[in-house]
Design a protein around this motif. Structure first.
Motif, short mmCIF file in Angstrom:
data_model
loop_
_atom_site.label_atom_id
_atom_site.label_comp_id
_atom_site.label_asym_id
_atom_site.label_seq_id
_atom_site.Cartn_x
_atom_site.Cartn_y
_atom_site.Cartn_z
N TYR A 131 8.39 2.18 5.09
CA TYR A 131 7.55 1.30 4.27
C TYR A 131 6.08 1.42 4.65
CZ TYR A 131 11.98 -0.78 2.87
OH TYR A 131 13.25 -0.97 2.38
N ASP A 132 5.80 1.61 5.93
CA ASP A 132 4.40 1.70 6.39
C ASP A 132 3.68 2.92 5.84
OD1 ASP A 132 4.66 -0.64 7.87
OD2 ASP A 132 5.28 0.45 9.69
N TYR A 133 4.39 4.03 5.70
CA TYR A 133 3.78 5.27 5.24
C TYR A 133 4.11 5.61 3.79
CZ TYR A 133 2.39 6.02 10.03
OH TYR A 133 1.83 5.88 11.27
N GLY A 134 4.89 4.77 3.13
CA GLY A 134 5.21 5.01 1.73
C GLY A 134 6.05 6.25 1.49
N SER A 148 8.14 -3.30 1.32
CA SER A 148 9.06 -4.06 2.17
C SER A 148 10.41 -4.12 1.47
CB SER A 148 8.53 -5.47 2.39
OG SER A 148 8.70 -6.24 1.22
N PRO A 149 11.47 -4.44 2.23
CA PRO A 149 12.78 -4.61 1.59
C PRO A 149 12.77 -5.73 0.55
CG PRO A 149 13.03 -4.35 3.96
CD PRO A 149 11.55 -4.47 3.70
N ASP A 150 11.97 -6.77 0.75
CA ASP A 150 11.89 -7.85 -0.24
C ASP A 150 11.41 -7.35 -1.59
OD1 ASP A 150 12.84 -9.92 1.29
OD2 ASP A 150 10.86 -10.68 1.85
N ILE A 151 10.41 -6.50 -1.57
CA ILE A 151 9.88 -5.96 -2.82
C ILE A 151 10.93 -5.10 -3.50
CG2 ILE A 151 8.18 -4.36 -3.81
CD1 ILE A 151 6.20 -5.36 -1.70
N GLU A 157 0.82 0.89 -4.03
CA GLU A 157 0.64 2.22 -3.47
C GLU A 157 1.88 3.00 -3.83
OE1 GLU A 157 -0.34 2.33 0.65
OE2 GLU A 157 -1.68 0.63 0.48
N THR A 158 1.71 4.18 -4.37
CA THR A 158 2.88 4.95 -4.79
C THR A 158 3.60 5.53 -3.59
OG1 THR A 158 1.54 6.92 -5.11
CG2 THR A 158 1.90 5.52 -7.03
N LEU A 159 4.86 5.85 -3.80
CA LEU A 159 5.71 6.39 -2.75
C LEU A 159 5.86 7.90 -2.89
CD1 LEU A 159 8.60 3.78 -2.88
CD2 LEU A 159 6.77 3.89 -1.20
N ARG A 160 6.14 8.52 -1.79
CA ARG A 160 6.47 9.95 -1.80
C ARG A 160 7.97 10.07 -1.54
NH1 ARG A 160 5.03 14.76 2.19
NH2 ARG A 160 5.78 16.41 0.83
#
Length: 119
Positions: free
Chosen positions: A95-98, A59-62, A21-24
């Motif tokens: 992270y939940d809302y990207g 997530s921080p791991d990713i 899922e892409t981030l904003r």
């Protein structure tokens, strides 16, 4: 096994599957204002922004998988080293809302005068 499957947009880290899922990124203007004053930061910040918009940091791991030198701090803050650590970029990531919020971009000396966990 860690693997990226580009065609499907699926990322596997430590056996856990994450869909893409892409981030904003909010707000590019902060980066533009900075690179207007520091011309050598323009290309590295543009490259970071372009990659961040297409990233799947759920997530921080990713995030650490892609940016091992990034510092994960309290309050969802992440510090990125820009241009060989000449500059620092602090983000707050939901992270939940990207969503990635640009909280600070500055020189290493400027970074040393702030509290990265609260900015």
């Amino acid at each position: 096994m860690n693997a990226v499957v580009p065609d499907s947009g699926t990322l596997y880290i430590r056996g856990k599957r994450y869909s893409h899922e892409t981030l904003r990124v909010i707000s590019r203007k902060t980066l533009v204002d900075f690179w207007t004053r520091h011309k050598d930061a323009e290309q590295p910040l543009k490259a970071w922004f372009k990659e961040a918009e297409k990233a799947c940091w759920q997530s921080p791991d990713i995030l650490k998988h892609r940016y091992p030198s990034a510092s994960i701090l309290n309050h969802n803050r992440v510090v990125f080293n820009i241009k060989g650590n000449k500059y620092r970029l602090i983000t707050m990531i939901n992270y939940d809302y990207g969503q990635v919020f640009i909280r600070f971009v500055g020189t290493h000396a400027e970074y040393d005068t702030i509290d990265a966990t609260t900015i």
